[in-house]
Design a protein around this motif. Sequence first.
Motif, short mmCIF file in Angstrom:
data_model
loop_
_atom_site.label_atom_id
_atom_site.label_comp_id
_atom_site.label_asym_id
_atom_site.label_seq_id
_atom_site.Cartn_x
_atom_site.Cartn_y
_atom_site.Cartn_z
N LEU A 91 38.40 38.45 41.79
CA LEU A 91 38.75 39.02 40.49
C LEU A 91 40.23 38.88 40.15
N THR A 92 41.08 38.88 41.15
CA THR A 92 42.52 38.81 40.91
C THR A 92 43.11 37.43 41.22
N ASN A 95 40.05 33.69 39.63
CA ASN A 95 39.13 34.08 38.56
C ASN A 95 39.09 32.99 37.49
#
Length: 193
Positions: A91-92, A95
Amino acid sequence: MISTGHSALEMPPDLYISHYPLDDIDHSPDDFRALLSAGHENDVAGRFNESLAQESADWCEPDQKVTFHRFNPQALRIFWEAYSQDKTYNLTARNCSTTVIQALDAALEGASYSGHIWRDLFKIISNPQFWLLRLVRGRAEALTWTPGLVLDYTRLLHSVVEHSDRRWRSKLSDAFRTGRTLAHVAERDGAPA
């Protein structure tokens, strides 16, 4: 579920770059802070969507588009061939937005080069849009790339790469207008401008 949007890149007729988690990341808002760690503990299986048409049918049409004409298609294909070997999603750190920025970096490297290095360098460093571009990139790299930052960055990058021959007055006007817009967005999001 928390969603910040999506970033993708298309080079017709056959290249589509869209990185997505294999299964939606569904955590309570209380767990969301832990998901923001870029460490491998937050790696999940990912997937690459096949085409804009398929992605639009499964989700929605894009509401914003930025089109580049000056880029290196071969460099973009080489990047994608290497990057797409690993579908891991984070997600970080890995992505949709980080993927698109890396693809743009590969495709646009040297896109403004005219063969006159000193003139090109002066045109770039004297362009106020370039300095706004650096500010947006600095903010994104200090935190993480999001679809909103990708859109802001891409619009500025488009101006630098595609419109480097515009007159100074219009460049300064655009830079001030973009700066005010970024300040309003930062205020809305509660971040320091």
